[in-house]
Design a protein around this motif. Structure first.
Motif, mmCIF file in Angstrom:
data_model
loop_
_atom_site.group_PDB
_atom_site.id
_atom_site.type_symbol
_atom_site.label_atom_id
_atom_site.label_comp_id
_atom_site.label_asym_id
_atom_site.label_seq_id
_atom_site.Cartn_x
_atom_site.Cartn_y
_atom_site.Cartn_z
ATOM 1 N N PRO A 118 6.773 -12.865 -5.175
ATOM 2 C CA PRO A 118 6.361 -11.172 -5.970
ATOM 3 C C PRO A 118 5.405 -10.203 -5.106
ATOM 4 N N ASP A 119 5.372 -10.954 -4.053
ATOM 5 C CA ASP A 119 4.916 -10.438 -3.183
ATOM 6 C C ASP A 119 5.459 -9.446 -2.085
ATOM 7 N N CYS A 120 6.413 -9.162 -2.952
ATOM 8 C CA CYS A 120 7.831 -8.215 -1.968
ATOM 9 C C CYS A 120 7.646 -6.716 -3.239
ATOM 10 N N LYS B 101 -5.687 9.556 3.470
ATOM 11 C CA LYS B 101 -4.779 8.732 2.528
ATOM 12 C C LYS B 101 -4.810 8.041 3.560
ATOM 13 N N MET B 102 -4.139 6.337 3.223
ATOM 14 C CA MET B 102 -3.518 5.436 3.553
ATOM 15 C C MET B 102 -2.467 4.856 3.023
ATOM 16 N N ASN B 103 -0.877 4.590 4.034
ATOM 17 C CA ASN B 103 0.202 5.169 3.451
ATOM 18 C C ASN B 103 0.456 3.638 4.068
ATOM 19 N N ILE B 104 1.294 2.715 2.740
ATOM 20 C CA ILE B 104 2.176 2.139 3.103
ATOM 21 C C ILE B 104 3.577 1.656 3.026
ATOM 22 N N ILE C 76 3.495 -3.573 -3.744
ATOM 23 C CA ILE C 76 2.998 -2.562 -3.064
ATOM 24 C C ILE C 76 2.411 -1.152 -3.102
ATOM 25 N N GLU C 77 2.965 -0.490 -4.452
ATOM 26 C CA GLU C 77 1.670 0.311 -5.302
ATOM 27 C C GLU C 77 0.655 0.408 -5.313
ATOM 28 N N ALA C 78 0.336 -1.538 -5.011
ATOM 29 C CA ALA C 78 -1.343 -1.510 -6.026
ATOM 30 C C ALA C 78 -1.928 -1.491 -5.106
ATOM 31 N N PHE C 79 -1.520 -2.154 -3.879
ATOM 32 C CA PHE C 79 -1.841 -2.245 -2.168
ATOM 33 C C PHE C 79 -2.696 -0.982 -2.252
ATOM 34 N N GLU C 80 -2.129 -0.333 -2.337
ATOM 35 C CA GLU C 80 -1.671 1.228 -1.726
ATOM 36 C C GLU C 80 -2.307 1.897 -2.151
ATOM 37 N N ASN C 81 -3.036 2.045 -3.654
ATOM 38 C CA ASN C 81 -4.100 2.600 -4.406
ATOM 39 C C ASN C 81 -5.217 1.599 -3.687
ATOM 40 N N LEU C 82 -5.226 0.572 -3.928
ATOM 41 C CA LEU C 82 -6.435 -0.053 -3.232
ATOM 42 C C LEU C 82 -7.186 -0.102 -1.602
#
Length: 225
Positions: free
Chosen positions: A131-133, A157-160, A138-144
């Protein structure tokens, strides 16, 4: 003008090594990060250091995390066997919250370095169903990342970065080959020997082997006899 810095999560495997090569080709000053989290396949740590050096990382760091204390995965609990047949659903090789934890630590190092980009080799095409791929994660973590950091709050801005997320395994090895990646230096097997010899049976080995075959490329993997 100085190169932009990036933190690259590397496991010593095929995907993360390709990501490191991509980041280098894009002109990033690469800081590689691996985790000694109690994984069964510890040969990957040697491979990660080896590939980081080969591809010219500025600094390679290994963070110690004992995820065996919570277990819950065939990679962190010796009482759970690594499956050697295809299974449905999320496999037992999924390590609970692993990418969330890894990205969080990478985010901290990125802030210290003044880097705005974190690269991770997640893939949503030829992968094991973790699920973490997924792009949504990724979008949710970048928002976090942009809510939870001083850099994000101050407008940096931090980018994943996930350059492999929509590629097949064959497309990944073809891209890496064009970038000069020596896949013979990498270890992908979930139960590799201490010398880095692959079992040829686990899910990771199957995906890797199928990728080279589909790309019409020789598989440089060293398998157990």
């Amino acid at each position: 003008m100085s190169q932009p810095k990036a933190v690259i999560l590397v496991s010593g495997g095929l995907d993360s090594t390709t990501v490191l090569a991509i980041a280098k080709s894009l002109g990033y000053d690469c800081y590689t990060l691996s985790f000694d989290y109690g994984q069964r396949h510890r040969a990957e740590l040697i491979a990660a250091e080896r590939t980081a050096k080969e591809l010219g990382a500025t600094e390679h760091k290994v963070v110690n995390l004992d995820l065996r204390t919570i277990g819950g995965s065939a990679l962190t609990d010796d009482d759970i066997d690594v499956p050697e047949e295809e299974t449905g659903g999320i496999p037992v090789t999924y390590v609970p919250a692993r990418n969330t934890v890894f990205l969080s630590i990478a985010l901290g190092w990125a802030e210290v370095l003044g880097a705005q980009d974190i690269f991770i080799g997640v893939n949503a095409v030829d992968y094991s169903g973790y699920p973490d791929c997924r792009p949504a994660f990724i979008e949710a973590f970048e928002n976090l990342a942009n809510l939870a950091t001083k850099a994000g709050v101050e407008g940096q801005k931090m980018n994943i970065q996930t350059p492999l997320i929509d590629l097949s395994k064959a497309e990944i090895v073809q891209l890496g080959d064009k970038l000069g990646v020596d896949y013979g230096l990498t270890v992908s097997c979930y139960q590799a020997t201490d010398e880095g010899l692959a079992c040829g049976k686990c899910d990771s080995c199957r995906l890797r082997r199928q990728g080279f075959a589909a790309a019409n490329m020789d598989d440089p993997t060293r398998y157990q006899a």
